[in-house]
Design a protein around this motif. Structure first.
Motif, PDB file in Angstrom:
ATOM      1  N   UNK A 271       0.843  -1.223  -0.208  1.00 38.90           N
ATOM      2  CA  UNK A 271       0.110  -0.023  -0.049  1.00 38.90           C
ATOM      3  C   UNK A 271       0.872   1.335  -0.165  1.00 38.90           C
ATOM      4  N   UNK A 272       1.954   1.363   0.683  1.00 32.43           N
ATOM      5  CA  UNK A 272       2.749   2.378   0.993  1.00 32.43           C
ATOM      6  C   UNK A 272       3.534   2.685  -0.631  1.00 32.43           C
ATOM      7  N   UNK A 273       4.065   1.643  -0.931  1.00 33.58           N
ATOM      8  CA  UNK A 273       4.752   1.685  -2.229  1.00 33.58           C
ATOM      9  C   UNK A 273       3.572   2.388  -3.390  1.00 33.58           C
ATOM     10  N   UNK A 274       2.476   1.607  -3.201  1.00 30.44           N
ATOM     11  CA  UNK A 274       1.539   2.107  -4.374  1.00 30.44           C
ATOM     12  C   UNK A 274       1.342   3.841  -4.188  1.00 30.44           C
ATOM     13  N   UNK A 275       1.245   4.312  -3.043  1.00 30.88           N
ATOM     14  CA  UNK A 275       1.052   5.462  -2.551  1.00 30.88           C
ATOM     15  C   UNK A 275       2.090   6.351  -3.082  1.00 30.88           C
ATOM     16  N   UNK A 276       3.419   5.707  -2.980  1.00 28.48           N
ATOM     17  CA  UNK A 276       4.607   6.655  -3.361  1.00 28.48           C
ATOM     18  C   UNK A 276       4.630   6.622  -4.703  1.00 28.48           C
ATOM     19  N   UNK A 277       4.361   5.621  -5.661  1.00 28.83           N
ATOM     20  CA  UNK A 277       4.491   5.580  -6.892  1.00 28.83           C
ATOM     21  C   UNK A 277       3.419   6.802  -7.519  1.00 28.83           C
ATOM     22  N   UNK A 278       2.460   6.465  -6.846  1.00 36.43           N
ATOM     23  CA  UNK A 278       1.283   7.376  -7.170  1.00 36.43           C
ATOM     24  C   UNK A 278       1.505   8.916  -7.097  1.00 36.43           C
ATOM     25  N   UNK A 279       2.187   9.006  -5.868  1.00 36.70           N
ATOM     26  CA  UNK A 279       2.930  10.390  -5.603  1.00 36.70           C
ATOM     27  C   UNK A 279       4.198  10.961  -6.698  1.00 36.70           C
ATOM     28  N   UNK A 280       4.624   9.995  -6.861  1.00 35.70           N
ATOM     29  CA  UNK A 280       5.668  10.456  -8.074  1.00 35.70           C
ATOM     30  C   UNK A 280       5.140  10.532  -9.228  1.00 35.70           C
ATOM     31  N   UNK A 281       4.123   9.825  -9.687  1.00 32.38           N
ATOM     32  CA  UNK A 281       3.470   9.951 -10.849  1.00 32.38           C
ATOM     33  C   UNK A 281       2.840  11.354 -10.987  1.00 32.38           C
ATOM     34  N   UNK A 282       2.110  11.556  -9.996  1.00 31.51           N
ATOM     35  CA  UNK A 282       1.438  12.804  -9.968  1.00 31.51           C
ATOM     36  C   UNK A 282       2.269  13.932 -10.093  1.00 31.51           C
ATOM     37  N   UNK A 283       3.245  13.890  -9.101  1.00 32.74           N
ATOM     38  CA  UNK A 283       4.320  14.823  -8.983  1.00 32.74           C
ATOM     39  C   UNK A 283       4.964  15.153 -10.460  1.00 32.74           C
ATOM     40  N   UNK A 284       5.446  13.865 -11.177  1.00 31.85           N
ATOM     41  CA  UNK A 284       6.062  14.378 -12.141  1.00 31.85           C
ATOM     42  C   UNK A 284       5.189  14.773 -13.291  1.00 31.85           C
ATOM     43  N   UNK A 285       3.902  14.325 -13.120  1.00 27.53           N
ATOM     44  CA  UNK A 285       3.024  15.125 -14.188  1.00 27.53           C
ATOM     45  C   UNK A 285       2.671  16.564 -14.005  1.00 27.53           C
ATOM     46  N   UNK A 286       2.453  16.825 -12.829  1.00 26.97           N
ATOM     47  CA  UNK A 286       2.389  17.885 -12.368  1.00 26.97           C
ATOM     48  C   UNK A 286       3.551  18.827 -12.524  1.00 26.97           C
ATOM     49  N   UNK A 287       4.792  18.321 -12.600  1.00 25.95           N
ATOM     50  CA  UNK A 287       5.955  19.145 -12.845  1.00 25.95           C
ATOM     51  C   UNK A 287       6.188  19.254 -14.362  1.00 25.95           C
TER      52      UNK A 287
END
Ligand code: ADP
Length: 782
Positions: free
Chosen positions: A538-554
């Protein structure tokens, strides 16, 4: 002393002593006989010589006597003495010339009482006076006499002189001179006298010494000149003139040589006769006899010795053999037997010996068999005793071993029990669930953690099939693979699994199942270990989601930044100063870099979370490679790199995710350009590799396409080669060469190549250059 020697000595004594005694007697008598015969021969020869000389002398004197006593001669001489006339003289002459030269007469003459030669056949003598001549003196005395005398030429002449008597009155002297050859030849007749024998004729001279009358065998000038003093009684000539008639065994002759001699004496003439021979010659037969005697003795001795040896051999050899055999028998060898050859005592002894050996052998073998019987008994008994002893010992040691073993087993069991207790305690308190099943998957043991994870109590779980218990929602192939791994391959199975708790809730676990095999290799248990990783997931998925989101956002603001920077650089907002342009350039580059990083992050994220979706399409690697080089042409130009490209005439198309393959190739080509100094070389090639062919040291497992990118850059040090594909790894050389880098490119590339079912590797030499190779299978991969 050896018997053989003794026998030889005895035989020699028996044979030689009588022979030697007899031989010595025979030898001595023979010697005496020879000696006696030699002397007798000498004596007889002396008699013969004496007779011959006497006869010769007498014959001559008889002639003289005939002449001197002739009445006619006497009357004529008387007539002449009374009345000396030519007639009477002539008459005398006629008378003396009558006999002529017969009978060896040399000359005849008549001497008157006063010594005057009154008639002579030698006219030279007429008128000569011979009153002082010995022959005249002798002739005028009484009977006819004769003397030997040399003439002026040294020739020996025989003077015969006798008185001419008429009526008792001496009227004159008649002298007949003859040659002395008859006498000389008698004395020189050596017949029967060997090589050294001779006859000497001697007469006393006026001094009484012995004068030699004729030449001797060894001194031709001896006649009437050689004299031996009367005192030399050891000389036979002296004995002879002394009137001795005898045989002398050992005297010395006129030469000083030892001689044997016989002497004779003619009293009328006063002549001594010596017949002699050298002692060495006289006794030569004796010496010969002596030699023969000793030779025969030596030969006989030798013959006797040979006979003695052979006789003694015939006696001692069998005895010797017998002795040797007796020695061997005494030393214990009873297999000997002596060959009985003779029937004598030795033969009998040998027979007796053989029978003795036979008896001894029998007795011995009897003794041996008895001894061996006894020994066998003894050995058997000893063996029995030993066996019993050994059995007793074995039992004792077995008992001891057993005791020890029991104690050991007990200790082991205790230790095991202890270990088990500890193990159980540990297992019971472990946070991961641990269970043991039989080969069919029936639960045999489960620890306390099982309740915490799955909600089932251990006693609920034991006796049930694990799969049935968790009502797992995993697809069938997952189970097929799991069972194949642990039961058929008998290997450890590792993987994520989703199970259902007792309350129906799903959970994710990291599953590890190990088969336990016995000595025969059969599976007897499976040990399962499950860790609940639901939370981590669950934590990993959250992390990945965050990175994905952050990357797209950036990405959205970054795209704006880049776009506007491009516009500013393009002069859309008016002309920029040089400084302004430089700054915008830097901003643009950083923006690009940032974009790359974000792209990489997103790729990695997808790779790691398994969310990268591949869209395989037919691609042409040559075209992709050419477009990548085109993109990089600014940098290539800036660094004046020399690029060489090799492509196949017709590149086989590859069904692959175009985006992924592009990222892979873009990474290795851009690295090559980045880590190569100015004016370096890049060689890029694409080629087909058939299945099983070797490409750059690696065998292609499938029909493949190979891409190689070669540079003349800084290279990769040996120590870095193992970590080059690790996340964030950058070599020290790389950092120094270019500080801008994130160490994600190769990590990502490797993961992608793996996903494509290919292979990536490199060959490099630090400071010289690097070649990266990528091998991609042509066939479609799911
Ligand atoms: P970076 O951003 O540092 O290039 P990469 O993951 O692409 O990260 O590469 C990892 C490291 O591998 C680099 O830092 C460098 O040390 C080494 N490397 C990669 N390609 C080459 C090359 N062609 N020549 C030399 N070193 C290379």
């Amino acid at each position: 002393m050896k018997l053989r020697t003794k026998i030889v000595i005895v035989i020699l004594q028996i044979a030689l002593v009588p022979w030697m005694v007899g031989g010595a007697i025979a030898y001595t008598s023979a010697k005496e006989q020879i000696r006696a015969k030699t002397y007798a021969d000498l004596d007889a020869f002396a008699d013969i010589q004496k007779n011959r000389l006497q006869d010769t002398l007498q014959n001559k004197l008889d002639i003289l006597h005939l002449l001197s006593t002739s009445p006619w001669v006497i009357a004529t001489v008387h007539e002449y003495n009374a009345r000396p006339s030519t007639t009477s003289r002539r008459e005398m002459q006629e008378i003396i010339e009558a006999p002529g030269k017969t009978l060896g007469i040399v000359k005849t003459f008549i001497v008157a009482n006063n010594g005057d030669v009154v008639a002579s056949t030698d006219s030279a003598m007429l008128g000569m006076n011979v009153k002082d001549e010995e022959y005249f003196k002798l002739g005028s005395q009484a009977d006819e006499e004769s003397i030997l005398k040399k003439d002026a030429n040294g020739i020996i002449l025989h003077y015969l002189a006798g008185p001419l008597i008429s009526d008792g009155r001496t009227e004159g002297v008649m002298v007949v001179v003859t040659d002395a050859e008859d006498i000389v030849s008698i004395s020189q007749d050596y017949t029967g006298l060997g090589n050294t024998g001779e006859t000497l004729l001697v007469k006393r001279n006026s001094e009484g010494d012995a004068l030699f009358l004729t030449p001797t065998r060894f001194n031709p000038d001896a006649a009437l000149s050689l004299v031996v003093a009367s005192g030399r009684l050891d000389v036979p000539a002296v004995q002879a003139v002394a009137g001795k008639e005898a045989v002398f065994a050992n005297l010395v002759d006129y030469r000083g040589v030892s001689v044997s001699a016989a002497t004779r004496y003619l009293p009328d003439a006063g002549w001594g006769i010596v017949v002699k021979v050298n002692q060495s010659e006289a006794l030569a037969p004796i010496e010969k006899l002596e030699e023969l005697f000793f030779f025969i003795i030596a030969m006989t001795g030798m013959l006797m010795a040979i006979i003695g040896i052979s006789v003694s051999r015939s006696i001692t050899d069998p005895i010797h053999e017998l002795t040797l055999l007796a020695d061997k028998v005494a030393a214990g060898s009873l297999q000997q037997e002596i060959a009985v050859v003779t029937k004598d005592e030795v033969g009998m002894l040998a027979t007796a010996f053989n029978s003795m050996v036979l008896r001894l052998r029998e007795a011995y073998s009897m003794l041996e068999s008895k001894v061996s019987e006894r020994t066998k008994e003894l050995v058997e008994r000893t063996q029995e005793a030993r066996n019993s002893e050994r059995a007793a010992l074995n039992i004792a040691s077995d008992l001891k071993d057993e005791e020890e073993k029991l104690a050991e087993e007990k200790a082991k069991a205790e230790a095991l029990a202890n270990d088990l207790k500890k193990f159980k305690l540990a297992l019971d308190n472990a946070s991961d669930q641990v269970y043991i099943t039989d080969p069919e998957g029936i639960m045999l043991y489960a620890n306390a953690a099982i309740e915490k994870v799955s909600g089932y109590k251990p006693e609920e779980a034991i006796g049930k099939k694990a799969g049935a218990l968790w009502k797992t929602p995993m697809p069938l192939p997952y189970y097929q693979k799991l069972w194949h791994t642990i039961k058929v391959e008998k290997k450890v199975f590792l993987g994520e699994i989703q199970n259902r708790r007792k309350n129906g809730q799903l959970y994710t676990a990291m599953l590890n199942i190990s088969p336990v095999v016995n000595a025969e290799g059969e599976v007897i248990f499976f040990v399962g270990l499950e860790r609940d990783i639901t939370r981590e997931k669950e934590i990993d998925e959250a992390k990945s989601e965050f990175i994905s989101l952050a990357s797209h956002q950036m990405r959205t603001p970054l795209t704006s930044i880049n776009w506007y920077t491009e516009m500013l650089l393009g002069g859309d907002a008016g002309k920029l100063t040089k400084k302004q342009a430089d700054y915008f350039e830097a901003i643009y580059a950083a923006g690009q870099q940032m974009n790359e990083i974000i792209k990489s992050f997103l790729h990695i994220l997808r790779l790691e979370t398994g969310t990268l979706v591949m869209k395989p399409v037919s691609v042409d690697l040559t075209t992709i490679m050419q477009s990548i080089l085109k993109e990089l042409h600014l940098e290539i130009k800036k660094k004046s790199l020399h690029v060489t490209e090799h492509y196949p005439k017709k590149t086989p198309s590859l069904v692959i995710d175009q985006e992924i393959v592009r990222v892979v190739l873009q990474n290795i080509v851009s690295n090559a350009a980045k880590y190569t100094p100015e004016k370096g070389d890049l060689v890029v090639s694409v080629e087909s590799v058939s299945k099983g062919a070797v490409f750059a040291g690696k065998t292609a497992k499938h029909e493949s396409l190979a891409v190689s990118v070669q540079d003349t850059g800084i290279g990769i040090a040996e120590k870095d080669s193992a970590t080059i594909f690790s996340k964030f790894f950058r070599s020290e050389d790389a950092k120094r060469w270019d500080p801008n880098g994130n160490g994600l490119g190769l990590y990502m590339t490797k993961k992608m190549v793996d996903m494509l079912g290919g292979n990536i590797w490199f060959v490099s030499e630090a400071g010289k250059g690097t070649t990266f190779h990528v091998l991609l299978p042509v066939e479609k991969k799911k």
